[in-house]
Design a protein around this motif. Structure first.
Motif, PDB file in Angstrom:
ATOM      1  N   SER A 104       0.867  -1.186   0.020  1.00  0.00           N
ATOM      2  CA  SER A 104       0.042   0.066   0.029  1.00  0.00           C
ATOM      3  C   SER A 104       0.892   1.101  -0.013  1.00  0.00           C
ATOM      4  N   ASN A 105       0.665   2.067  -1.004  1.00  0.00           N
ATOM      5  CA  ASN A 105       1.562   3.264  -1.288  1.00  0.00           C
ATOM      6  C   ASN A 105       2.958   3.126  -1.000  1.00  0.00           C
ATOM      7  N   THR A 106       3.109   1.917  -1.717  1.00  0.00           N
ATOM      8  CA  THR A 106       4.787   1.290  -1.476  1.00  0.00           C
ATOM      9  C   THR A 106       5.608   1.846  -2.756  1.00  0.00           C
ATOM     10  N   VAL A 107       6.692   2.386  -2.553  1.00  0.00           N
ATOM     11  CA  VAL A 107       7.707   3.116  -3.664  1.00  0.00           C
ATOM     12  C   VAL A 107       8.409   1.980  -4.128  1.00  0.00           C
ATOM     13  N   LEU A 108       8.434   1.290  -5.223  1.00  0.00           N
ATOM     14  CA  LEU A 108       9.349   0.455  -5.800  1.00  0.00           C
ATOM     15  C   LEU A 108       9.777   0.681  -7.342  1.00  0.00           C
ATOM     16  N   GLN A 109      10.071   1.852  -7.428  1.00  0.00           N
ATOM     17  CA  GLN A 109      10.263   2.427  -8.803  1.00  0.00           C
ATOM     18  C   GLN A 109      11.581   2.049  -9.074  1.00  0.00           C
ATOM     19  N   GLY A 110      11.704   1.404 -10.153  1.00  0.00           N
ATOM     20  CA  GLY A 110      12.966   0.968 -10.713  1.00  0.00           C
ATOM     21  C   GLY A 110      13.619  -0.548  -9.846  1.00  0.00           C
ATOM     22  N   ALA A 111      12.902  -0.791  -9.077  1.00  0.00           N
ATOM     23  CA  ALA A 111      13.068  -2.023  -8.316  1.00  0.00           C
ATOM     24  C   ALA A 111      13.126  -3.398  -9.141  1.00  0.00           C
ATOM     25  N   ARG A 112      13.887  -4.261  -8.877  1.00  0.00           N
ATOM     26  CA  ARG A 112      14.113  -5.350  -9.482  1.00  0.00           C
ATOM     27  C   ARG A 112      13.928  -6.803  -8.690  1.00  0.00           C
TER      28      ARG A 112
END
Length: 276
Positions: free
Chosen positions: A73-81
């Protein structure tokens, strides 16, 4: 004690670290998740009990991890792998997955798939993932790439593959190649000019979808629902078109087919083509 936490040394969680007796401490991933920073690498951890709400793990790498029943919820995983991870029964709600990469991951658990609700998936990439029965509800999917993925029974209600560039310019972009899209629900989706080549769309709901100029070369459209579908300028060369009645389409001008396909299309319209 001073110095860095040994479990976080080098920005890596997991790997060959062990507790007493050579056994990994129970809940290690859950305990340290909140302390990890963007760009961290996490290996071979069960992160199911971790609190992912509002976490910022942009550019993080997860390898061989398990996340069962997690609420992102509202987690930022931008660019994560994510590599070889199990994300069963997970719900992504208002999460940021822009440019995230998922390779060889499983999101499906028997009869239940993952939910991506109002999640940003712009330019995300999925390769060889099991996304069967996944639900993309109100998701942003501009320029998403899904290659060799299982999306059997997936649904995309209120999701968008488009992005506005200025006041009057809206462009769609998506690559769904060599995927199993059987029984998928894409009714009303806007995918003009997108690439769905070699994908299996058997019994898929494409009603009212905009696929004008799309690449459907080598796709399987057997018994697909095409009521009011827009296919003008689409490339169907090499596609399975048996039973595809073009009279049900909204548009089909400049549709690209091969000579042998014309007989199947005419047969679907009830026209008996006789040899000379």
């Amino acid at each position: 004690m001073g110095g860095r936490d040994p479990a976080r040394a080098g920005g890596v969680l997991g790997g060959d670290r062990r507790g007493a007796g050579g056994v990994a401490p129970v809940g290690l991933g859950a305990v340290l998740l909140s302390g990890l920073e963007p760009g961290a690498r996490i290996e071979d951890q069960d992160l199911s009990a971790a609190d992912w709400t509002d976490a910022d793990l942009a550019d993080a790498v997860f390898a061989g991890c398990r996340m069962d029943g997690v609420a992102f919820s509202n987690t930022v995983l931008q660019g994560a792998r994510f590599e070889r991870c199990r994300l069963t029964r997970c719900r992504f709600s208002h999460a940021d997955l822009r440019e995230a990469v998922f390779e060889d991951c499983s999101f499906a658990d028997r009869d239940q798939g993952a939910v991506f609700a109002f999640t940003r998936l712009d330019e995300a990439r999925f390769a060889r993932c099991d996304l069967s029965r996944a639900r993309f509800d109100g998701a942003d999917l501009y320029a998403v790439v899904m290659d060799a993925c299982n999306l059997m029974g997936a649904a995309f209600p209120r999701s968008s593959f488009s992005r506005a560039f200025g006041r009057n310019v809206v462009r769609a972009a998506a690559t769904l190649t060599d995927c199993n899209l059987g029984l998928v629900e894409l009714g009303g989706a806007r995918l003009p000019g997108c690439d769905l080549s070699r994908s299996r769309l058997r019994e898929a709901d494409l009603s009212r979808a905009d696929l004008e100029g799309a690449n459907l070369a080598g796709a399987d459209l057997f018994q697909a629902i095409i009521d009011e579908t827009r296919l003008a300028g689409a490339d169907l060369r090499g596609a399975e078109v048996s039973g595809l009645d073009i009279r049900r389409l909204a548009t089909y001008r400049d549709l690209k087919i091969t000579p042998d396909q014309q007989y199947r299309l005419l047969d679907a319209m009830g026209i008996d083509v006789q040899p000379e």
